[in-house]
Scaffold this active site. Structure first.
Site, mmCIF file in Angstrom:
data_model
loop_
_atom_site.group_PDB
_atom_site.id
_atom_site.type_symbol
_atom_site.label_atom_id
_atom_site.label_comp_id
_atom_site.label_asym_id
_atom_site.label_seq_id
_atom_site.Cartn_x
_atom_site.Cartn_y
_atom_site.Cartn_z
ATOM 1 N N ASP A 177 -87.817 0.139 59.950
ATOM 2 C CA ASP A 177 -87.264 1.351 60.557
ATOM 3 C C ASP A 177 -88.080 1.745 61.772
ATOM 4 O OD1 ASP A 177 -85.574 1.312 58.497
ATOM 5 O OD2 ASP A 177 -86.202 3.221 57.590
ATOM 6 N N GLU A 183 -89.910 -0.204 63.791
ATOM 7 C CA GLU A 183 -89.642 -1.057 64.951
ATOM 8 C C GLU A 183 -88.308 -0.687 65.591
ATOM 9 O OE1 GLU A 183 -91.692 -5.281 63.814
ATOM 10 O OE2 GLU A 183 -90.155 -4.500 62.489
ATOM 11 N N PHE A 184 -87.340 -0.382 64.709
ATOM 12 C CA PHE A 184 -86.023 0.033 65.214
ATOM 13 C C PHE A 184 -86.164 1.290 66.068
ATOM 14 C CE2 PHE A 184 -81.993 2.274 65.007
ATOM 15 C CZ PHE A 184 -81.076 1.256 65.247
ATOM 16 N N ASP A 185 -86.891 2.277 65.533
ATOM 17 C CA ASP A 185 -87.078 3.524 66.269
ATOM 18 C C ASP A 185 -87.758 3.286 67.608
ATOM 19 O OD1 ASP A 185 -85.910 4.854 64.215
ATOM 20 O OD2 ASP A 185 -87.779 5.571 63.324
ATOM 21 N N LEU A 188 -49.715 5.908 49.792
ATOM 22 C CA LEU A 188 -49.339 4.822 48.902
ATOM 23 C C LEU A 188 -48.665 5.374 47.664
ATOM 24 C CD1 LEU A 188 -52.552 2.608 48.832
ATOM 25 C CD2 LEU A 188 -50.338 2.016 49.792
ATOM 26 N N GLU A 193 -57.614 -4.837 46.419
ATOM 27 C CA GLU A 193 -58.844 -4.226 46.959
ATOM 28 C C GLU A 193 -59.169 -3.000 46.139
ATOM 29 O OE1 GLU A 193 -58.264 -3.118 51.100
ATOM 30 O OE2 GLU A 193 -57.245 -5.031 51.359
ATOM 31 N N LYS A 242 -59.815 0.955 45.685
ATOM 32 C CA LYS A 242 -59.326 2.153 46.369
ATOM 33 C C LYS A 242 -60.515 3.089 46.524
ATOM 34 C CE LYS A 242 -55.454 5.372 46.392
ATOM 35 N NZ LYS A 242 -56.171 6.587 46.704
ATOM 36 N N ASP A 254 -62.762 6.203 47.529
ATOM 37 C CA ASP A 254 -62.433 7.622 47.415
ATOM 38 C C ASP A 254 -63.147 8.407 48.511
ATOM 39 O OD1 ASP A 254 -61.192 9.770 46.372
ATOM 40 O OD2 ASP A 254 -62.478 9.973 44.613
ATOM 41 N N ARG A 267 -56.236 11.352 59.284
ATOM 42 C CA ARG A 267 -54.856 11.110 58.852
ATOM 43 C C ARG A 267 -53.976 12.326 59.150
ATOM 44 N NH1 ARG A 267 -51.841 11.770 54.069
ATOM 45 N NH2 ARG A 267 -50.120 10.304 54.048
ATOM 46 N N GLU A 269 -61.534 3.776 55.291
ATOM 47 C CA GLU A 269 -61.896 4.952 54.516
ATOM 48 C C GLU A 269 -63.355 5.298 54.798
ATOM 49 O OE1 GLU A 269 -59.380 6.062 52.761
ATOM 50 O OE2 GLU A 269 -60.169 7.383 51.181
ATOM 51 N N TYR A 311 -57.306 -2.213 56.851
ATOM 52 C CA TYR A 311 -56.017 -2.496 57.461
ATOM 53 C C TYR A 311 -56.210 -2.702 58.962
ATOM 54 C CZ TYR A 311 -50.883 -1.840 57.427
ATOM 55 O OH TYR A 311 -49.539 -1.991 57.496
ATOM 56 N N LYS A 364 -54.170 3.638 39.745
ATOM 57 C CA LYS A 364 -55.302 4.574 39.648
ATOM 58 C C LYS A 364 -55.935 4.506 38.270
ATOM 59 C CE LYS A 364 -54.411 8.389 42.273
ATOM 60 N NZ LYS A 364 -55.157 9.309 43.076
ATOM 61 N N CYS A 390 -78.999 40.399 32.509
ATOM 62 C CA CYS A 390 -79.803 39.190 32.693
ATOM 63 C C CYS A 390 -80.322 38.713 31.331
ATOM 64 C CB CYS A 390 -80.972 39.478 33.629
ATOM 65 S SG CYS A 390 -82.113 38.089 33.759
ATOM 66 N N CYS A 432 -84.370 39.342 31.444
ATOM 67 C CA CYS A 432 -85.035 40.639 31.567
ATOM 68 C C CYS A 432 -84.123 41.813 31.222
ATOM 69 C CB CYS A 432 -85.605 40.812 32.974
ATOM 70 S SG CYS A 432 -84.331 41.013 34.224
ATOM 71 N N CYS A 460 -79.152 38.443 39.113
ATOM 72 C CA CYS A 460 -80.035 39.430 38.509
ATOM 73 C C CYS A 460 -80.818 40.059 39.659
ATOM 74 C CB CYS A 460 -81.002 38.751 37.537
ATOM 75 S SG CYS A 460 -82.384 39.826 37.090
ATOM 76 N N CYS A 471 -88.222 40.128 36.922
ATOM 77 C CA CYS A 471 -87.547 39.227 35.983
ATOM 78 C C CYS A 471 -88.404 37.974 35.753
ATOM 79 C CB CYS A 471 -86.188 38.840 36.556
ATOM 80 S SG CYS A 471 -85.329 37.623 35.569
#
Ligand code: IVH
Length: 669
Positions: A34, A36-38, A84, A113, A115, A117, A136, A173, A226, A314, A408, A411, A426, A432
């Site tokens: 990381d 070296e990347f930076d 779908l 494939e 799905k 979420d 979308r 997605e 797609y 599903k 509460c 207390c 509370c 308390c």
């Protein structure tokens, strides 16, 4: 370097960085550290700011975001984004397969494939370059969120390989990994922010943020599912997915997709992932089954809502039934009351569940919970199980309804609920015991003062015995008192006292975080500490001064003001000061605050310093380094071969231009 050499170097750095991005995000096999990347990224940003003529909106340096969008423009989709058809039943899936076979005349190959979420996205590319990304929306038109999508590391900005159409669209997605989600929520809770409900909501919520640099910090990822274009070189989905991988898109790994030739293959894929889905690093809610050949897809066509060539199967959200034994109420350090359902332990999605969160009073009322009820517990999108329903037929006779408490549990103070808020509080914040304990536990925690050899049990004991009631009391504890407690030996008392002693050396930013000011999490504490440097200056800062700090908004500013205006907190701060805690930023050897409050832009090269050396020197003396000249810049520090654009911009903004010699004299004063 000549200007031409610079251009070549910039291009080379961009290519190199994109290649590392690809290995990291798509292949999950980082090729450099990381750090070296930076460093490479810093070299690129430096050159880009010195030579604005080589500016490129697709440069990997732009992935950190920064663009603010107030209103996302609405864009009409070229081809509608259909949804779908979906089913939870194997019979209906078989019907779909039979129907398809019948209308084609034979059983075609299907691609299976997962799905994912998350949130659907459409991304356009032209001449191998990212053009725009659109949500979308309602399927016909969506919001253009290009600036936000560009921050996602697995979305290529410039394609690699060859053979991609001149103009095309990909759909996929955007989602958040489970780990990323949990980590982000932990940070939010530490900062006093409301946690997100699940990875899907946080992914779609993130995409609609106005500040793309905030989006850049969210752990988002994107799978492609797609490719759409009139000019694709392959005639099937399966082959085009493989090409898309060559062009730099993230497509599912081998085990996450299948080209199935029989219904049995499809069922096996579904069964496999129904069992294994919990081992995936991200959430999936089913399997998508698509006819592979484009010609057949076209032949089958679509209804107004969804294509006839694909279906989503599903998974059932995993559910279990168990008994509600009790509802307990937790009091947080801010006084917020959270009801928790205590359940008869039950196995659900591979883990034993004993508790479920009930969120708040409304949730309990909505479910109509009674003690002894049989309840349905679900572990779906959410990682913490939740109660979805009561099995009313099974309610025991005389079962008593759960009524949210009005005092509460710790207390006895009457609870309050602020207008428009779902949570009860509370209000007894100074007396308390649960709140006192919560605040002290936060104070000693690893990320705050990191007081080893002291855990929540010790805090509880000390508060219950009346030996402490605030963090500052910890520093008054004496060995004799501690030894007089049951179960504490000499060694443990010694350990505890020495870790308290060590904590006096913890940096100011940790002390500030440990104070437990609402909305002041670790990052905000760091920002405030670095900006104000001393607790007295922070305590005296006005709302305007607070909100002038990078990333500090009104909500945080008001909370800070409220804290320092509270006499009890003022006393606490004074006592912690007397106890010898760090209340200011300590300066490193040779540093000062001579340049404090001044913003510099550095350009060109220098005789006595390297570029990073001169920047470090500015920061060492309390100054700030910015990458581009604006009206907020105080000085443009001009080295030899400074870019002309910078000079022009400085002059236009009335920014003072100083030489290396001028800078050295400034420091000598
Ligand atoms: S294909 C025209 N494949 O599910 C059909 N969709 O209702 C194009 N989704 O909002 C969709 N994973 O965002 C497809 N592997 C996958 C998917 C997938 C998730 C989402 C998609 C859409 C919804 C379909």
């Amino acid at each position: 370097m000549t200007t031409d050499e610079v251009r070549v170097r910039i291009e080379q750095l961009r290519k190199e960085l994109e290649a590392h991005n690809h290995s990291y995000y798509q292949l999950d096999a980082p090729t450099i550290s990381d750090r070296e990347f930076d460093e490479l990224m810093r070299s690129l940003s430096d050159l880009e700011s010195q030579y604005p003529q080589f500016d490129d909106p697709l440069s990997p340096s732009r992935r950190v975001g920064g663009q603010i969008t107030k209103d996302f423009p609405t864009i009409q989709h070229k081809r509608p984004m259909l949804s779908l058809g979906n089913t939870y039943s194997k019979e209906e899936l078989t019907d779909f397969l039979n129907r398809t076979e019948k209308s084609i005349g034979y059983f075609p190959a299907f691609v299976c494939e997962l799905k994912y979420d998350g949130a659907a996205i459409s991304i356009h590319y032209r001449n191998g370059q990212f053009e725009r990304a659109v949500t979308r929306g309602d399927g016909q038109q969506g919001d253009e969120i290009s600036a936000n999508v560009k921050t996602i590391g697995s979305v290529p900005l410039r394609l690699s390989g060859s053979g991609f159409p001149e103009e095309f669209e990909v759909r996929g997605e955007i989602f958040m990994t489970k780990d990323g989600f949990l980590k982000m929520n932990e940070e939010r809770q530490q900062a006093g922010l409301e946690p997100f409900a699940n990875p899907r909501n946080s992914a779609s919520g993130s995409l609609k943020m106005q500040d793309s640099s905030e989006v850049a910090k969210r752990p988002l990822d994107c799978f492609l599912y797609y490719v759409l274009s009139e000019q694709l070189s392959h005639s099937s989905h399966w082959e085009n997915l493989a090409s898309a991988a060559q062009w730099g898109f993230k497509v599912p790994t081998e085990d996450m997709k299948l080209r199935a030739e029989t219904a049995d293959d499809i069922m096996r894929f579904i069964e496999h992932w129904d069992l294994k889905r919990h081992d995936l690093p991200f959430e999936v809610d089913g399997v998508v089954i698509k006819v592979d050949a484009y010609a057949l897809q076209e032949e089958l066509g679509a209804t107004a809502k969804s294509p006839r060539w694909a279906i989503a199967y599903k998974f059932q959200a995993e559910e279990a039934r168990t008994r509600l034994n009790e509802v307990r109420y937790q009091v947080g350090r801010t006084g917020a009351i959270t009801p928790v359902a205590e359940l008869e332990p039950v196995l659900l999605a591979g883990t034993v569940v004993k508790r479920a969160s009930l969120h708040n009073a409304d949730q309990i009322a909505k479910l109509g919970l009674h003690i002894g009820d049989q309840v349905l517990v679900e572990k779906g999108g959410e990682i913490i199980p939740k109660i979805t329903a009561v099995v009313l037929e099974e309610r025991p006779l005389m079962a008593s309804a759960v009524h949210f408490i009005d005092r509460c549990p710790d207390c006895g103070t009457p609870l309050i609920r602020k207008e428009g808020e779902a949570q009860h509080y509370c209000p007894n914040d100074q007396g308390c015991p649960a709140q006192l304990k919560g605040r002290i536990e936060h104070f000693i925690s690893r990320k705050a003062m990191d007081i080893e050899h002291m855990g929540p049990e010790t805090v509880d004991l000390l508060v219950d015995k009346g030996m402490i009631s605030r963090s500052a009391d910890l520093y008054r504890l004496r060995a004799e008192e501690l030894l007089a407690l049951d179960r504490t030996g000499e060694k443990s008392v010694e350990n505890l006292l020495s870790s308290l002693q060590r904590s006096r050396e913890q940096d100011f930013e940790r002390v500030l975080f440990a104070l437990g000011i609402r909305y002041v999490g670790e990052t905000v504490a760091k920002k405030l500490a670095r900006h104000f440097k001393h607790i007295d200056r922070l305590a005296a800062a006005s709302l305007e001064e607070l909100t002038a700090v990078d990333e500090i908004g009104m909500r945080i500013a008001e909370s800070v003001r409220q804290f320092f205006e509270d006499p009890a907190q003022q006393e606490l701060v004074e006592d912690l000061k007397s106890a010898g805690l760090q209340m200011e930023v300590r300066l490193a050897e040779g540093s000062s605050d001579k340049l404090s409050g001044k913003t510099f832009v550095v350009s060109g090269s220098f005789e006595h310093f390297s570029r990073s050396g001169i920047k470090a020197e500015i920061e060492k003396h309390g100054g700030r380094v910015a990458s581009s000249v604006s009206s907020k810049t105080d000085f443009l520090l001009a080295g030899s071969d400074m870019g002309p654009a910078k000079k022009k911009k400085a002059e236009a903004n009335g920014v003072a231009i100083i030489s290396e010699q001028g800078f050295i004299e400034m420091l000598a004063l």
